[in-house]
Design a protein around this motif. Structure first.
Motif, PDB file in Angstrom:
ATOM      1  N   UNK A   1       6.793  12.121  -9.933  1.00  0.00           N
ATOM      2  CA  UNK A   1       7.307  11.971 -11.291  1.00  0.00           C
ATOM      3  C   UNK A   1       6.134  11.832 -12.277  1.00  0.00           C
ATOM      4  N   UNK A   2       6.202  12.583 -13.367  1.00  0.00           N
ATOM      5  CA  UNK A   2       5.161  12.528 -14.377  1.00  0.00           C
ATOM      6  C   UNK A   2       4.076  13.571 -14.204  1.00  0.00           C
ATOM      7  N   UNK A   3       4.124  14.333 -13.121  1.00  0.00           N
ATOM      8  CA  UNK A   3       3.132  15.382 -12.877  1.00  0.00           C
ATOM      9  C   UNK A   3       3.790  16.749 -13.109  1.00  0.00           C
ATOM     10  N   UNK A   4       3.043  17.697 -13.643  1.00  0.00           N
ATOM     11  CA  UNK A   4       1.671  17.580 -14.139  1.00  0.00           C
ATOM     12  C   UNK A   4       1.607  16.823 -15.453  1.00  0.00           C
ATOM     13  N   UNK A   5       0.562  16.118 -15.640  1.00  0.00           N
ATOM     14  CA  UNK A   5       0.357  15.317 -16.842  1.00  0.00           C
ATOM     15  C   UNK A   5       0.104  16.217 -18.050  1.00  0.00           C
ATOM     16  N   UNK A   6       0.300  15.654 -19.229  1.00  0.00           N
ATOM     17  CA  UNK A   6      -0.030  16.359 -20.467  1.00  0.00           C
ATOM     18  C   UNK A   6      -1.531  16.205 -20.734  1.00  0.00           C
ATOM     19  N   UNK A   7      -2.180  17.290 -21.048  1.00  0.00           N
ATOM     20  CA  UNK A   7      -3.625  17.224 -21.307  1.00  0.00           C
ATOM     21  C   UNK A   7      -3.893  16.513 -22.625  1.00  0.00           C
ATOM     22  N   UNK A   8      -5.022  15.824 -22.695  1.00  0.00           N
ATOM     23  CA  UNK A   8      -5.400  15.094 -23.910  1.00  0.00           C
ATOM     24  C   UNK A   8      -5.841  16.071 -24.984  1.00  0.00           C
ATOM     25  N   UNK A   9      -6.603  17.074 -24.592  1.00  0.00           N
ATOM     26  CA  UNK A   9      -7.083  18.075 -25.539  1.00  0.00           C
ATOM     27  C   UNK A   9      -6.192  19.317 -25.496  1.00  0.00           C
TER      28      UNK A   9
ATOM     29  N   UNK B   1      -1.815  18.082 -10.397  1.00  0.00           N
ATOM     30  CA  UNK B   1      -1.326  16.973 -11.211  1.00  0.00           C
ATOM     31  C   UNK B   1      -1.700  17.095 -12.686  1.00  0.00           C
ATOM     32  N   UNK B   2      -2.423  18.157 -13.051  1.00  0.00           N
ATOM     33  CA  UNK B   2      -2.715  18.381 -14.466  1.00  0.00           C
ATOM     34  C   UNK B   2      -4.108  17.993 -14.893  1.00  0.00           C
ATOM     35  N   UNK B   3      -5.039  17.836 -13.954  1.00  0.00           N
ATOM     36  CA  UNK B   3      -6.444  17.584 -14.278  1.00  0.00           C
ATOM     37  C   UNK B   3      -7.241  18.860 -14.024  1.00  0.00           C
TER      38      UNK B   3
END
Length: 736
Positions: A41-49, A358-360
Motif C-alpha cells: 500500500x502506498x507504492x509506487x510513491x509520488x516523486x518529490x520533484x 516503489x517509486x525511487x
C-alpha cells in the motif's frame, strides 16, 4: 604470546575499548519482506520533484531500438544463408541459437556505441561532476566481511576514514559518517583476529572517526541478511548507507560526492559507482584489471546513459537511502529448496528492482571516479565465484514475474540470467554447426524426394553471405574492446603514463590473446555451473581468495581434466570433417588443449610480477597509484605486524583482561529466547560445555563451528571460565 599488542593489553589493569561500546545504541525498525505478487500500500510513491523518477525515453528508443533492428537484420541474413535451398530442421536449430546469442551481444554493442560517444564527448567537453552543497545528513559506511583477512579489511576502513577527515578538514563533513565492519565470520580464529584488529583500529583512529564492529552469531541469508540485520537494529540513526565489500576502497571525493548527490536528490533511492579493479598480482588478475579499466567504462557509461533512472545495483560501492531500502527492499524467502528456492542469493539486482518498483530512482554514476575493488587471482577462483553468481542469477527467473517491476529492471534480471545461459547457448551453436558440417560431409543428400519434381533439391548455402555475417558478428562481439582501445590510443596522457603507444598496443594484444585462450574454458565452466544448478546442487558459501591463485599441479589437473578431454573430442570431430574446419576452430580449441598450463601460468604471482616489470597490462592506478592505495598498503603492513600473534580461545580463558575485552566487543543480542527453537549446534555446544570436567578436555572435543558459536555466547563462556584448567584424579569417573 608476547607480541607488543598482546602485551599492551595485559599491562592494562582495567582494559576498555577506546571510543565506547563496539556498536551504537540500537534503534529497531521493521524491514518487511516484500510481496512479489502485489505492491504494498502506498507504492509506487509520488516523486518529490517533477519527473524525479522519469527517464528519457529517446535514449531507450535509440539503444534498444537499434539493438532490435540490428538483430532482425542479422537473423534475416542467417535465414538467407540457409534459404538458398529448403531449410532443414538442423538449420532451423542453428538459426534459433544464433538469434538468441546475437540479440544478447547486439544490445551490448548498441550500449557500447552510446558509451564511446559519451566518453569522447566528456573528453572534449567541460563537465563538472561535483555537487556544490554541504553534507548535513548522517551516512553509515558498511563493510561486510566473511572469513576475510582482518588486516585487509580493518586497514582499508582506517585508511578511508582518516583520509576523509583530512579531505573535509575545512567543512568537517567527515563527522556525518560512521564506519561499520559487519562480520559474518564463522572461523573462530579469524573472528578473534577481527576483535584484535578492531581494538587496534579504535586505538589508531581515536578522536578522529567513529568506527564500529559487530559479528553475527548466525549468518542467515548471507550478505543480504548481514546488511538487513544492521538495518533493523541500527540504520534508523542514518539517512543513507554506503555499502562496500571486503576488498573495496573508495577515495574521499567519491565518498563525499555520493553522499552529497543522495542528499541533493530527494527521489534517489540508490546510486551505484563503476569500480576500477586494482592490486592484481597474477596474470589473470592483471588481464581483468586492464580490461575493466579501459573496456569496462565503454559498457558502463553506455548502460548508465540509456537506463538513466532505472539503473542497477552490483552489491557494493554504492550508496542507498535507508528509508527506501528498509521500506521497499526486504527480500522474501522463495518457496522450495536451494538452488532455486530459499534465500535470494544474488540480492543486489533484486533490491535495485524493488527500490525502483516503489517509486525511487536507481542511478549509475559512471562519471564518478575513485571507486576500487579487487578481482579473483585465477580461473579456479573465478569458477568458484561464478558458480555462486550463476546460481543467484538463475534464481532470478523466479523474480521475473514480480508484479510492478519496471521493464528495464526486468531486462537487468534477464541480462544477469543470460550472462550465464549464453555459454550453453554458444556451446550448442558451435556443436550444432559442427554437426551440420559433419552431416554435409558424411550423409548422402537426398536429391529427389518422394514428392514429384522435375528438379533436384541441392543442399547448398550462400557461403559468401555466411562469411560476411561471420565478420559482422565478430565485429559486434569485439566492439567494446575496439572502442576501448580507440579511447586509450587517442588519449595522450594515458599512453604517456603507460609507457607509450607501442607498449599499450602490446598490452591490448596480450589481453586479447589471454582472454581468447581462457574464453572456451570459462564457457565450459559456466555450462557446468548451469547444469549443476539445474540438477539441484547448491553452491554453498565459500570465502574468496584475493591475492595468490596458485594450486598444486594435481589440483589444477583435476579441475581442468574435462576441459582438456572436451577439447580433444571437439578436435577429433572437426578433423573428421576437414583440416579447414579444424583450422577455423583451432583458436577456440587451443585454450582447451593447454587448459592446465594456462591455468597455472595465469594464476602465477611470479609471472604476474614479470609482466608488471615490463609495464604490460598496466593501468594508470598502478603506474601512478592514488595516495589512497599507497596509504592502505602502508596501513595493512601495520596490521599484519600487529596480528602476527592473535588471541585464541585458550588465551581468553587464561587472561581475564582479554575475556573482558571480548565481552565488550561481543554482539549484545540475547543468546537464547526462552521457549524458542533450539538448533542442533546450540544444543551440542551446550551439552559439551555443561558436561565438561576441564577446560583442556572441553577444548579438545570442540570443532570450529562449536568454538565459533561459544565465542558469541557469554553464558557458555562464563561456564568455561569456571572449569578447572586440567582434569584432577578425583574428576575421573571409573566405569569398571
Amino acid at each position: 604470546m608476547d607480541s607488543q599488542l598482546y602485551g599492551s593489553l595485559l599491562d592494562e589493569q582495567q582494559p576498555e575499548l577506546v571510543g565506547g561500546p563496539a556498536m551504537p545504541p540500537e534503534r529497531p525498525q521493521p524491514m518487511p519482506a516484500q510481496d512479489l505478487k502485489k505492491l504494498s500500500k502506498g507504492f509506487p510513491r509520488e516523486s518529490v520533484r517533477i519527473r524525479g523518477v522519469k527517464s528519457n525515453p529517446s535514449r531507450r528508443v535509440l539503444v534498444v531500438g537499434s539493438a532490435i533492428a540490428l538483430s532482425l537484420f542479422a537473423i534475416n541474413e542467417m535465414l538467407q544463408v540457409f534459404s538458398v535451398a529448403a531449410v532443414t530442421p538442423l538449420e532451423y536449430l542453428v538459426l534459433l541459437l544464433f538469434a538468441v546469442n546475437f540479440c544478447w551481444i547486439a544490445l551490448a554493442f548498441c550500449g557500447g556505441v552510446a558509451g564511446v560517444v559519451k566518453l569522447f564527448a566528456q573528453r572534449y567537453g567541460n563537465h563538472n561532476n561535483t555537487t556544490n552543497l554541504i553534507l548535513n545528513q548522517q551516512v553509515a559506511v558498511l563493510m561486510p566481511t566473511y572469513n576475510e583477512s582482518p588486516d585487509r579489511v580493518f586497514s582499508a576502513v582506517e585508511t578511508m576514514a582518516t583520509r576523509l577527515v583530512q579531505y573535509t578538514r575545512d567543512t568537517e563533513e567527515h563527522k556525518q559518517f560512521s564506519w561499520f565492519i559487519l562480520s559474518d565470520t564463522t572461523d573462530p580464529d579469524i573472528a578473534l583476529a577481527e576483535e584484535q584488529a578492531f581494538w587496534l583500529l579504535r586505538k589508531r583512529v581515536a578522536g578522529r572517526a567513529q568506527v564500529f564492529y559487530r559479528r553475527r552469531r548466525k549468518n542467515t541469508a548471507r550478505k543480504s541478511g548481514n546488511v538487513a540485520d544492521f538495518c533493523t537494529r541500527w540504520a534508523a540513526h542514518y539517512d543513507s548507507m554506503l555499502v562496500l565489500d571486503a576488498d573495496s576502497l573508495m577515495q574521499s571525493h567519491c565518498i563525499l560526492e555520493l553522499a552529497r548527490r543522495m542528499q541533493a536528490d530527494p527521489d534517489a533511492g540508490l546510486i551505484q559507482t563503476i569500480p576500477y579493479l586494482v592490486r592484481g598480482t597474477t596474470v589473470l588478475a592483471r588481464v581483468q584489471q586492464f580490461a575493466a579499466r579501459f573496456y569496462g567504462p565503454v559498457i558502463g557509461t553506455g548502460l548508465a546513459w540509456w537506463v538513466h533512472k532505472e539503473g542497477n545495483f552490483w552489491g557494493h560501492n554504492a550508496i542507498i537511502r535507508v528509508k527506501a531500502f528498509v521500506e521497499c527492499a526486504g527480500l522474501p524467502t522463495l518457496k522450495g529448496k536451494p538452488p532455486f528456492g530459499g534465500h535470494i542469493l544474488s540480492h543486489d539486482f533484486v533490491e535495485a528492482a524493488l527500490i525502483r518498483r516503489a517509486g525511487w530512482s536507481v542511478k549509475i554514476a559512471a562519471d564518478l571516479p575513485g571507486s576500487f575493488e579487487e578481482c579473483p587471482p585465477s580461473m579456479i577462483d573465478m569458477a568458484i565465484r561464478d558458480r555462486r553468481w550463476c546460481q543467484g542469477n538463475l534464481q532470478h527467473s523466479r523474480i521475473l514475474p514480480t508484479k510492478g517491476l519496471h521493464w528495464v529492471s526486468r531486462l537487468h534480471l534477464v541480462t544477469g540470467i543470460m550472462s550465464y545461459l549464453s555459454s550453453p547457448f554458444w556451446l550448442m551453436l558451435i556443436l550444432t554447426g559442427l554437426l551440420l558440417a559433419l552431416q554435409a560431409h558424411y550423409i548422402r543428400p537426398e536429391y529427389f524426394t518422394d514428392q514429384f519434381s522435375l528438379f533436384p533439391k541441392w543442399p547448398v548455402m550462400d557461403s559468401e553471405r555466411a562469411l560476411r555475417l561471420f565478420y559482422i558478428t565478430m565485429a559486434i562481439l569485439f566492439a567494446p574492446k575496439i572502442f576501448g582501445s580507440l579511447l586509450l590510443l587517442t588519449d595522450k596522457n594515458h599512453c604517456r603514463i603507460l609507457g607509450g603507444r607501442i607498449r599499450v598496443i602490446g598490452s591490448i594484444l596480450l589481453e586479447i590473446i589471454v582472454s581468447a585462450l581462457i574464453a572456451p574454458i570459462m564457457m565450459f565452466i559456466h555450462c557446468g555451473a548451469v547444469f549443476s544448478i539445474i540438477s539441484g546442487k547448491d553452491s554453498g558459501w565459500a570465502p574468496q581468495r584475493r591475492d595468490d591463485g596458485s594450486l598444486p599441479l594435481k589440483d589444477v589437473f583435476y579441475r581442468h581434466r574435462w576441459h582438456m578431454l572436451l577439447g580433444i573430442l571437439m578436435t577429433y570431430f572437426a578433423y573428421l570433417d576437414s583440416w579447414t574446419l579444424l583450422a577455423w576452430l583451432s583458436p577456440a580449441l587451443l585454450g582447451l588443449w593447454i587448459a592446465v598450463p594456462l591455468s597455472m601460468a595465469t594464476a602465477s604471482q611470479k609471472l604476474g610480477e614479470w609482466v608488471k616489470s615490463k609495464k604490460l597490462l598496466a593501468t594508470p592506478e598502478e603506474i601512478e597509484p592514488p595516495e589512497l592505495l599507497l596509504a592502505a598498503a602502508e596501513a595493512r603492513k601495520a596490521y599484519e605486524q600487529s596480528l602476527q600473534q592473535i588471541w585464541a580461545l585458550p588465551d581468553l580463558l587464561k587472561h581475564p583482561a582479554l575475556m573482558q575485552l571480548h565481552m565488550a566487543i561481543m554482539d549484545k543480542l540475547p543468546t537464547h529466547v526462552p521457549g524458542g527453537q533450539i538448533e542442533a549446534l546450540d544444543a551440542i555446544a551446550r551439552v559439551k560445555v555443561q558436561e565438561a570436567q576441564s577446560q583442556s578436555g572441553l577444548l579438545s572435543v570442540l570443532d570450529n563451528k562449536e568454538r565459533s558459536y561459544i565465542l558469541g555466547n557469554p553464558l557458555l563462556l562464563d561456564v568455561m571460565q569456571r572449569l578447572p584448567k586440567e582434569h584432577s584424579e578425583e574428576d575421573v569417573i571409573s566405569i569398571c
